[in-house]
Design a protein around this motif. Sequence first.
Motif, PDB file in Angstrom:
ATOM      1  N   GLN A 101       0.840  -1.195   0.000  1.00 12.86           N
ATOM      2  CA  GLN A 101       0.000   0.000   0.000  1.00 12.86           C
ATOM      3  C   GLN A 101       0.874   1.244   0.000  1.00 12.86           C
ATOM      4  OE1 GLN A 101      -1.246  -1.853   3.180  1.00 12.86           O
ATOM      5  NE2 GLN A 101      -2.600  -3.118   1.962  1.00 12.86           N
ATOM      6  N   LEU A 131      -4.567   6.954  -1.713  1.00  8.46           N
ATOM      7  CA  LEU A 131      -4.141   5.696  -1.108  1.00  8.46           C
ATOM      8  C   LEU A 131      -4.368   4.614  -2.140  1.00  8.46           C
ATOM      9  CD1 LEU A 131      -3.253   3.817   1.218  1.00  8.46           C
ATOM     10  CD2 LEU A 131      -5.644   3.775   1.960  1.00  8.46           C
ATOM     11  N   GLN A 154      -3.909   3.895   6.677  1.00  5.38           N
ATOM     12  CA  GLN A 154      -4.611   5.041   6.111  1.00  5.38           C
ATOM     13  C   GLN A 154      -4.903   6.075   7.186  1.00  5.38           C
ATOM     14  OE1 GLN A 154      -8.252   4.365   3.918  1.00  5.38           O
ATOM     15  NE2 GLN A 154      -8.903   6.453   4.266  1.00  5.38           N
ATOM     16  N   PHE A 162       0.679   5.824  -0.062  1.00  2.38           N
ATOM     17  CA  PHE A 162       0.042   7.130  -0.125  1.00  2.38           C
ATOM     18  C   PHE A 162       0.894   7.998  -1.019  1.00  2.38           C
ATOM     19  CE2 PHE A 162      -2.458   6.360   3.644  1.00  2.38           C
ATOM     20  CZ  PHE A 162      -3.500   7.260   3.540  1.00  2.38           C
TER      21      PHE A 162
END
Length: 161
Positions: A69, A88, A123, A71
């Motif tokens: 993941q 994201l 997140q 950002f």
Amino acid sequence: MASIPQNIISHWHYLIEGFHGSSQEFYTSLEQSIEKRGIPNLKVTRVFHKEGSTLSAKREYLRVRRYNQYFDVCAAPFGNGFFISWWLGENEGCLANIPFLGIIFRIMNPTTYFQIDTTLMFQESIRLSVLEVIDEFIKEKGLKALSDIERKPVMHDLLKK
């Protein structure tokens, strides 16, 4: 116009009208805010994304990665203000994209509650860091604070795999 990646989980943006700031100053403050949270397995870098077509200029983003993941945070002047946005996203492994092998990969490597929980905590941690820096900048300039609705990200279907 550049295409939006299909692997986006959520997005958020805000324009601070009447604020003039530096992207680099924002990114440095954000890196410090993220670091103090002690999130495991993070890698913070700077990446460049095209502003438009192939020949267009590139815009610097702060990339915060944890496993698959990431950002991508953008901070830049816009009109009489300054905007911040983040995306994201999730990178799938190469095997997941190969026709027959992708099915086997998904069966052998299912999404778990824990993976969803840690994605959401990742997140939330970065979201809180971004908001913390924005709040500091706004307070410094004596501008109006963000409302609760302005603080919420746009979620995409996280379970739609």
